[in-house]
Design an enzyme around this catalytic site. Structure first.
Site, PDB file in Angstrom:
ATOM      1  N   CYS A   1     -25.006 -12.806 -25.906  1.00 27.99           N
ATOM      2  CA  CYS A   1     -24.040 -11.603 -25.699  1.00 27.99           C
ATOM      3  C   CYS A   1     -24.973 -10.482 -26.619  1.00 27.99           C
ATOM      4  O   CYS A   1     -25.870 -10.034 -26.427  1.00 27.99           O
ATOM      5  CB  CYS A   1     -22.782 -11.744 -26.534  1.00 27.99           C
ATOM      6  SG  CYS A   1     -21.403 -10.513 -26.030  1.00 27.99           S
TER       7      CYS A   1
ATOM      8  N   ASN B   1     -17.521 -10.322 -23.032  1.00 26.86           N
ATOM      9  CA  ASN B   1     -16.966  -9.322 -23.986  1.00 26.86           C
ATOM     10  C   ASN B   1     -18.091  -8.283 -24.067  1.00 26.86           C
ATOM     11  O   ASN B   1     -18.677  -8.481 -25.427  1.00 26.86           O
ATOM     12  CB  ASN B   1     -16.290  -9.610 -24.861  1.00 26.86           C
ATOM     13  CG  ASN B   1     -15.704  -8.764 -26.001  1.00 26.86           C
ATOM     14  OD1 ASN B   1     -15.913  -7.595 -25.630  1.00 26.86           O
ATOM     15  ND2 ASN B   1     -15.786  -8.895 -27.153  1.00 26.86           N
TER      16      ASN B   1
ATOM     17  N   HIS C   1     -20.582 -15.481 -22.798  1.00 26.75           N
ATOM     18  CA  HIS C   1     -20.179 -16.548 -23.747  1.00 26.75           C
ATOM     19  C   HIS C   1     -20.202 -18.125 -23.256  1.00 26.75           C
ATOM     20  O   HIS C   1     -18.983 -18.468 -22.665  1.00 26.75           O
ATOM     21  CB  HIS C   1     -18.864 -16.168 -24.372  1.00 26.75           C
ATOM     22  CG  HIS C   1     -18.731 -14.882 -25.045  1.00 26.75           C
ATOM     23  ND1 HIS C   1     -18.626 -14.906 -26.488  1.00 26.75           N
ATOM     24  CD2 HIS C   1     -18.907 -13.611 -24.958  1.00 26.75           C
ATOM     25  CE1 HIS C   1     -18.722 -13.803 -27.137  1.00 26.75           C
ATOM     26  NE2 HIS C   1     -18.875 -12.918 -25.997  1.00 26.75           N
TER      27      HIS C   1
ATOM     28  N   GLU D   1     -19.790 -20.694 -24.673  1.00 30.76           N
ATOM     29  CA  GLU D   1     -18.719 -21.588 -25.746  1.00 30.76           C
ATOM     30  C   GLU D   1     -17.538 -21.819 -24.839  1.00 30.76           C
ATOM     31  O   GLU D   1     -16.772 -22.847 -25.511  1.00 30.76           O
ATOM     32  CB  GLU D   1     -18.608 -20.990 -27.046  1.00 30.76           C
ATOM     33  CG  GLU D   1     -17.775 -20.053 -27.206  1.00 30.76           C
ATOM     34  CD  GLU D   1     -18.355 -18.829 -26.640  1.00 30.76           C
ATOM     35  OE1 GLU D   1     -17.414 -17.702 -26.535  1.00 30.76           O
ATOM     36  OE2 GLU D   1     -19.529 -18.618 -26.565  1.00 30.76           O
TER      37      GLU D   1
END
Length: 379
Positions: free
Chosen positions: A263, A305, A353, A355
């Site tokens: 990100c 995001n 992302h 994760e």
């Protein structure tokens, strides 16, 4: 931001910087709040969204109409607090229903002083943001309500996201360690620019001891932990302001230490390599964004995001001060750069992302790719 106690029946108004308004009911705390209006397309995972530090100074509009049905638990937060500046939903759940729920979303927002609004046409608001772009916004309820011209003036006085240097406001002030789960295989220095809790956990699952360092960490701080690899996290704000992280990353690249960024970390790598960054019209936010890994051809559904992106050529590798670099991942919706990798040094990054909190899990292999880089360097 000023807030008072919970007041679900109080009238509220949302005012965009271009003058468009939406009237509804207060949701969460009552008062006023300001930020950048953005929309998230995730149908689940609202608790992870709220507690993601990357949403600092943003008012999040949920495109899914029904929010709050699983309540709030104590296991899923990605940080110690809610970071969104405000929250916008159409049809909040009246009663949460989940075996892990401890309280309602409305109660949690009020307890943390997060001003929200419900009962508005979020589809119309989302279409407006898609057409006009992300913009400054204010939510007002209770005693904060007033003349619309005065409210609009307040919104227009708020700083814009472009040019905002925010990572230092959300990063840890002190270094801490997330121990490896099972046998320790590697040590990683993770630069906290707004890291989510699940990220070091995913590395710990792979036998990595993670030393999470403040955004202000120096190159001496990084190498004092004896890292096998260095990680740059997600975070809020304009990457054009992140001069210190860029300088730090260049020092890591010069030493050819295995490097992984996600990100904000992807944008930092782009700048470190000499590419520019730019603000997207309305950004990518949600857990259903299609990305292609150009190194394998695989298409992944991924969690995003970000409101900024890297400006790098898609058609061929580029020469950089650290060897050749190429775009490794691309968004299939709009061809935005979603990943970079160096061909002559052990470094790569992605804009999304991996994760997977909350979901999906298509990109979990990227942590294994980081492990492979460290294994290769050790060998």
């Amino acid at each position: 931001m000023t807030t008072s106690t919970r007041g679900a029946s109080a009238p509220a108004v949302l005012v965009l910087e271009d003058g468009r308004t939406f009237r509804g009911r207060a949701y969460g705390a009552v008062g006023e709040t300001f930020g950048e209006a953005v929309f998230s397309t995730g149908m689940t995972g609202y608790q992870e969204t709220l507690t993601d530090p990357s949403y600092h100074r943003q008012v999040v509009v949920m495109t899914a109409p029904h929010i709050g049905n699983t309540g709030v638990n104590d296991e899923d937060p990605e940080s110690q607090r809610i970071w969104v500046s405000g929250y916008v939903v159409r049809d909040p759940a009246r009663t949460p229903s989940n075996w892990r729920s401890r309280r309602s979303l409305d109660e949690e927002l009020a307890a943390q002083g997060v001003v929200g609004i419900s009962g508005i046409d979020t589809r119309a608001l989302t279409r407006h943001l898609r057409e006009r772009g992300a913009m400054r916004v204010g939510i007002f309820s209770g005693e904060a309500l007033g003349d619309e011209a005065a409210l609009l003036a307040k919104v227009r006085a708020v700083p814009q996201m472009k040019g905002a240097d925010l990572s230092g406001e959300v990063a840890t002030g002190e270094a801490y360690v997330v121990p490896a789960i099972g046998t320790k295989k590697f040590t990683v220095a993770a630069i906290d620019l707004g890291i989510k809790g699940m990220t070091p956990h995913r590395m710990a699952e792979r036998g990595i001891e993670v030393h999470v360092l403040p955004a202000t960490a120096t190159v001496e701080d990084v190498y004092a932990v004896g890292p096998d690899g260095v990680f740059f996290s997600n975070g809020p704000g304009d990457p054009a302001t992140a001069d210190h992280p860029v300088s730090l990353m260049r020092a890591v690249l010069e030493r050819s230490t295995p490097l992984f960024g996600i990100c904000f970390g992807n944008q930092i790598l782009g700048r470190a390599l000499g590419f520019g960054t730019y603000k997207l019209k309305y950004g990518h936010r949600g857990i259903n964004q299609p990305v292609q890994d150009r190194t394998t051809g695989k298409v992944e559904v991924t969690a995003h995001n970000h409101g900024f992106a890297v400006d790098a050529p898609l058609d061929a590798p580029s020469d950089t001060p650290y060897g050749r670099a190429e775009v490794s991942h691309v968004c299939l919706n709009d061809n935005v750069v979603e990943g970079l990798r160096l061909l002559d040094r052990p470094a790569f990054s992605v804009q999304y992302h991996p994760e997977a909190a909350a979901g999906p899990h298509d990109a979990a292999y990227l942590f294994d790719r980081f492990v492979s880089l460290m294994e290769g360097q050790r060998a």
